[in-house]
Design a protein around this motif. Structure first.
Motif, PDB file in Angstrom:
ATOM      1  N   ARG A 502      -3.610 -15.238  -1.120  1.00 40.04           N
ATOM      2  CA  ARG A 502      -2.176 -15.333  -0.880  1.00 40.04           C
ATOM      3  C   ARG A 502      -1.930 -15.389   0.615  1.00 40.04           C
ATOM      4  O   ARG A 502      -2.771 -14.965   1.420  1.00 40.04           O
ATOM      5  CB  ARG A 502      -1.419 -14.167  -1.488  1.00 40.04           C
ATOM      6  CG  ARG A 502      -1.651 -12.824  -0.841  1.00 40.04           C
ATOM      7  CD  ARG A 502      -0.623 -11.805  -1.319  1.00 40.04           C
ATOM      8  NE  ARG A 502       0.725 -12.280  -1.113  1.00 40.04           N
ATOM      9  CZ  ARG A 502       1.709 -12.133  -2.011  1.00 40.04           C
ATOM     10  NH1 ARG A 502       1.480 -11.507  -3.148  1.00 40.04           N
ATOM     11  NH2 ARG A 502       2.910 -12.608  -1.770  1.00 40.04           N
ATOM     12  N   TYR A 545      -7.688 -11.440  -2.085  1.00 40.15           N
ATOM     13  CA  TYR A 545      -7.422 -10.115  -2.635  1.00 40.15           C
ATOM     14  C   TYR A 545      -8.649  -9.222  -2.419  1.00 40.15           C
ATOM     15  O   TYR A 545      -9.773  -9.678  -2.324  1.00 40.15           O
ATOM     16  CB  TYR A 545      -7.134 -10.208  -4.133  1.00 40.15           C
ATOM     17  CG  TYR A 545      -5.746 -10.731  -4.476  1.00 40.15           C
ATOM     18  CD1 TYR A 545      -4.959 -11.368  -3.527  1.00 40.15           C
ATOM     19  CD2 TYR A 545      -5.226 -10.589  -5.758  1.00 40.15           C
ATOM     20  CE1 TYR A 545      -3.701 -11.848  -3.849  1.00 40.15           C
ATOM     21  CE2 TYR A 545      -3.966 -11.073  -6.096  1.00 40.15           C
ATOM     22  CZ  TYR A 545      -3.204 -11.705  -5.135  1.00 40.15           C
ATOM     23  OH  TYR A 545      -1.962 -12.171  -5.445  1.00 40.15           O
ATOM     24  N   ILE A 566      -5.533  -5.901  -0.309  1.00 43.16           N
ATOM     25  CA  ILE A 566      -4.565  -6.957  -0.566  1.00 43.16           C
ATOM     26  C   ILE A 566      -4.546  -7.252  -2.069  1.00 43.16           C
ATOM     27  O   ILE A 566      -5.585  -7.444  -2.695  1.00 43.16           O
ATOM     28  CB  ILE A 566      -4.917  -8.236   0.213  1.00 43.16           C
ATOM     29  CG1 ILE A 566      -5.011  -7.936   1.713  1.00 43.16           C
ATOM     30  CG2 ILE A 566      -3.899  -9.332  -0.067  1.00 43.16           C
ATOM     31  CD1 ILE A 566      -3.748  -7.434   2.332  1.00 43.16           C
ATOM     32  N   ASP A 567      -3.340  -7.273  -2.653  1.00 44.05           N
ATOM     33  CA  ASP A 567      -3.192  -7.632  -4.072  1.00 44.05           C
ATOM     34  C   ASP A 567      -1.907  -8.434  -4.242  1.00 44.05           C
ATOM     35  O   ASP A 567      -1.286  -8.858  -3.259  1.00 44.05           O
ATOM     36  CB  ASP A 567      -3.225  -6.388  -4.965  1.00 44.05           C
ATOM     37  CG  ASP A 567      -2.151  -5.373  -4.604  1.00 44.05           C
ATOM     38  OD1 ASP A 567      -1.107  -5.781  -4.036  1.00 44.05           O
ATOM     39  OD2 ASP A 567      -2.345  -4.170  -4.871  1.00 44.05           O
ATOM     40  N   GLU A 568      -1.513  -8.606  -5.503  1.00 46.30           N
ATOM     41  CA  GLU A 568      -0.355  -9.455  -5.770  1.00 46.30           C
ATOM     42  C   GLU A 568       0.951  -8.884  -5.219  1.00 46.30           C
ATOM     43  O   GLU A 568       1.952  -9.600  -5.072  1.00 46.30           O
ATOM     44  CB  GLU A 568      -0.217  -9.712  -7.277  1.00 46.30           C
ATOM     45  CG  GLU A 568       0.108  -8.469  -8.117  1.00 46.30           C
ATOM     46  CD  GLU A 568      -1.133  -7.653  -8.438  1.00 46.30           C
ATOM     47  OE1 GLU A 568      -0.999  -6.624  -9.114  1.00 46.30           O
ATOM     48  OE2 GLU A 568      -2.231  -8.064  -8.006  1.00 46.30           O
ATOM     49  N   THR A 570       1.237  -7.527  -2.212  1.00 52.83           N
ATOM     50  CA  THR A 570       1.217  -7.552  -0.744  1.00 52.83           C
ATOM     51  C   THR A 570       1.783  -8.874  -0.253  1.00 52.83           C
ATOM     52  O   THR A 570       1.133  -9.911  -0.346  1.00 52.83           O
ATOM     53  CB  THR A 570      -0.214  -7.384  -0.209  1.00 52.83           C
ATOM     54  OG1 THR A 570      -0.836  -6.269  -0.834  1.00 52.83           O
ATOM     55  CG2 THR A 570      -0.196  -7.165   1.298  1.00 52.83           C
TER      56      THR A 570
END
Length: 817
Positions: A502, A545, A566-568, A570
């Motif tokens: 992302r 991620y 980091i994930d969905e 962030t």
């Protein structure tokens, strides 16, 4: 008759005198038997021509005969092994035996081999010699040195790059070691001659890609074989710009010019030394050619042949404490090769880690292993630099089995496989990390699979291992209890799942004022980075991620290192940086802050030699007496709690030496081994402190042991002092004009308060916007001083505001960049 007799006597005397002096200026190879360590270090560090050294057994030197006569007084047991005349005789052809190959003969033979064996041999021109570069520049003196560097590839399907392990065999790095070329050529011919007669040889050639470079240093070799200087070691780099070949001043040692831990030991950065390292790593075209060959193929192991000493050496060699992570596997293979080579002196060759002799930097072994993980060995053949050619033939034959042991090593007790993308099935360059090996020993670059085939190799001892495979943008995979067998190679293919990605945006601001910091840098995992715009905003593209390492930095602010998952969820990351003082030594002095070295007998100094950041850094002094320190001191008052950080390198250190960082006489951290440039950080509290960087030489050594620091960052500082005079007590507060003014980028702001007060000291721009909040706390009565660093600001007019109780004063100051 009387007159004639006198003249005859005079003429005879002159002839004798001239003969003695000519012989006195000739060099000889001498040996000191069973030298102690102090004697060895004396000669190794004293710019003597060390021909060979075998720990506790002998030390061989090349010296002038007159010097040998002087040394007899101190070392009566020394003896001459070879004279110039003896070596010259060894170079000549024997009665029924051809002599050492020169460049033209070697090239002609390689061309004929490739012509006769086109299915398995291909000859490549991989680079130029220094002499050829000069000749092509129109310098006619070097027309006789118009040499190329040649490499012959031996493999089936020789025209293409295959998914097979590669090996190399190199000769004649050093000019006066022509036997090394002979060993490489004998190995090549032996393999070709036996290709059709044995399955072992067919398997080696058909399942490997084997590269032979018989002459790395053709110019120097020519100088020796034509007897211009039989002791010549280096190439012919024109160090004195004389446009011709000058004894001793010219030349770079090819096997000190590789780029892994390249650098000076003792005086090896001076051109007249025999081990001159060159102006920079890979400065020499011959070594550029070898580097490009090594970098372009998936080499697993290799040998570089030298003379003399009858030893098998393995990395590392650059520092006493530099133990390779693969010490078990790499040393066992060295032992096996050494045991297979008959020795004239000790039964068989012996094996050592390179540094077991003495430290050497910029070598083939260290580069190949340190950068690529290649099991690279130096084999010191023979008992003389240039043995009689009849003996050289025996040396060649004796070394064959060791080469075959190396080539066969990948067939057992090893791990290999292919790493692919689980979705696209494309090959992935991934690290293959072995727990219990790669987390031990000194730094080396990670083992990685190759780009073309996704193939990795790990040479291991039998046992069970936990292996982790990782690559940027993929989810790491750990395979536990992988069994490595002593009888076969273990194959383990890995499919890595791509991590989700992302984009992330964010804002970097000053922690107190909240104002944006422009041109701040944010770096992730050393793979990608971004810089803030004028409003302090940044955008990072395609961040995977998972756990990521962030480094956020800007001049005049304390660097922030943090781990963030980091994930969905962030989408935005914001960072606040604390103002701090910054010393990068780019002013080429210690005067910016209260840095001093007056308590050190061996002064620190500003160096520009191989900087990591900018052009200058601070380096501890050369300590030439055991038990002495080299000390750098910073004394200042810290205005707020925070961290002090600095970049550190310890490039040369002996066993027992230490480098310490001390705060207020408390030792915070001790280093006792080599450290590549890295940034370290330690907490510090408000108040007056003494910071000390100290290198302690605790062992007897003439090595230039030292540490280097750069980019010191620490919280805002304020120096306070109290004057008890009546004149001060009746005065009002006063804000003095900053100095210097105009300034770039630092200036000193001094003020006086006549009683203990809460003090606010701030900086405003011409628009009246707060750009720096320097002090907001209670200070004691007295004179105070702060250093303001404006390197994060634009040129222009700024205002300093002092508030202390009811007192307020504003001064202007001008920043000019």
């Amino acid at each position: 008759m009387c007159i004639i007799h006198r003249n005859s006597i005079l003429l005879f005397s002159v002839v004798i005198f001239l003969c003695i002096n000519v012989y006195a200026n000739e060099r000889v190879l001498i040996r000191l038997d069973e030298p102690d360590r102090q004697t060895v270090e004396k000669f190794i560090s004293g710019n003597y021509d060390v021909a060979s050294y075998h720990p506790e057994k002998y030390l061989d030197l090349v010296i002038e005969f007159s010097q040998y006569q002087l040394m007899l007084k101190e070392y009566p047991g020394i003896r001459i092994l070879q004279t110039e005349e003896q070596i010259k005789a060894n170079l000549h052809k024997g009665k029924d035996i051809d002599g050492y190959r020169n460049y033209e003969q070697t090239l002609a033979e390689l061309q004929q081999i490739a012509l006769d064996n086109p299915d398995i041999c291909k000859l490549y021109n991989i680079g130029k010699s220094r002499g050829k570069e000069y000749s092509e520049m129109g310098i006619s003196f070097y027309d006789d040195f118009n040499h190329d560097i040649w490499a012959l590839k031996l493999s089936d399907n020789v025209e293409i790059e295959e998914d097979e392990p590669s090996f190399f065999f190199l000769g004649s790095h050093h000019a006066r070691e022509p036997v090394s070329t002979e060993v490489v050529m004998e190995l090549l011919n032996n393999m070709i001659d036996n290709y059709d007669s044995g399955t072992d040889m067919q398997n080696r050639i058909n399942n490997s890609q084997i590269w032979f470079v018989p002459i790395v240093n053709p110019d120097g070799k020519k100088i020796v074989l034509t007897e211009q200087d039989i002791w010549w070691r280096k190439n012919i780099c024109d160090n004195d710009l004389s446009l011709n070949f000058t004894d001793s001043i010219d030349g770079v040692d090819p096997n000190r010019n590789y780029g892994f831990w390249w650098g000076a030991l003792g005086r090896s950065d001076e051109p007249f030394t025999l081990g001159y390292i060159g102006e920079e790593p890979f400065s020499e075209p011959e070594i550029q050619a070898v580097r490009n060959l090594i970098d372009s193929h998936h080499f697993v192991a290799g040998i570089t042949y030298h003379s003399c000493g009858e030893m098998v050496l393995y990395p590392f060699g650059y520092e006493f404490n530099a133990i390779p992570p693969d010490i078990n596997s790499i040393s066992v293979l060295a032992d096996k090769m050494a045991a297979s080579i008959p020795s004239d002196l000790y039964g068989t060759y012996e094996s050592f880690q390179c540094v077991g002799l003495y430290p050497t930097r910029g070598t083939t072994d260290d580069y190949a292993y340190g950068e690529h993980g290649i099991f690279c060995y130096t084999i010191e053949t023979a008992t003389e630099f240039i043995p009689p050619y009849s003996e050289a033939l025996n040396v060649c034959n004796d070394n064959l089995d060791a080469a075959y042991i190396l080539l066969d090593r990948v067939n057992s007790s090893a791990l290999t496989g292919i790493v692919t993308d689980q979705v696209t099935k494309s090959f992935v360059v991934a690290e293959a990390y072995v727990e219990g090996i790669d987390n031990l020993g000194i730094f080396k670059e990670a083992y990685k699979s190759d780009e073309e085939f996704g193939r990795y190799y790990r040479i291991l001892e039998p046992g069970e291992y936990n292996i982790t495979f990782s690559a940027y943008g993929y989810i790491p995979v750990t395979i536990p209890n992988v069994t490595i067998s002593s009888s076969e190679i273990t194959n383990l293919d890995i499919s890595l799942t791509p991590a989700a990605f992302r984009d992330i945006s964010g804002y970097i601001a000053e922690d107190i004022t909240g104002l944006p910091i422009k041109n701040a840098e944010i770096e992730i995992n050393e793979y990608t980075s971004a810089t803030t715009n004028d409003d302090g905003y940044f955008t990072l593209i395609n961040i995977p991620y998972g756990n990521n390492s962030f480094e956020v930095s800007s001049p005049n602010f304390i660097t922030q290192n943090t781990e963030i998952i980091i994930d969905e969820t962030t989408a935005e990351l914001n960072f606040n940086l604390s103002q701090g003082n910054f010393e990068d030594f780019e002013d080429h002095n210690f005067s910016t802050f209260n840095l001093s070295y007056d308590e050190s007998y061996f002064d620190w100094y500003i160096s520009s030699y191989m900087p990591r950041f900018g052009e200058f850094y601070a380096r501890s002094g050369w300590i030439f007496e055991t038990g002495w320190p080299s000390t750098l001191i910073l004394r200042d008052s810290i205005a707020e709690n925070g961290n002090i950080s600095f970049a550190l390198e310890i490039s040369i250190i002996s066993v027992g030496d230490t480098f310490e960082f001390i705060i207020d006489e408390e030792v915070i951290k001790v280093w006792n081994s080599v450290v590549r440039w890295t940034t370290v950080s330690f907490p510090v509290t408000t108040g007056f402190h003494t910071f000390t960087w100290e290198f302690n030489k605790n062992t007897s050594s003439d090595l230039d042991v030292h540490a280097s620091i750069d980019n010191i960052t620490f919280p805002r500082i304020i120096e306070t002092g109290i004057e008890n005079s009546d004149e001060l007590l009746v005065k009002n507060c006063d804000l003095k004009q900053n100095f210097p003014n105009p300034f770039n980028p630092t200036t000193t702001i001094e003020f006086i308060i006549n009683k203990s007060e809460n003090v606010k000291l701030n900086i405003f721009n011409i628009k009246g916007e707060l750009v720096a909040k320097i002090i907001d706390k209670i200070l004691d009565q007295g004179s105070h001083r702060v250093i303001f660093d404006g390197r994060n600001l634009n040129s222009g007019l700024y205002f300093v505001s002092l508030e202390a109780g009811d007192f307020k004063q504003i001064n202007s100051m001008l920043l000019l960049k």
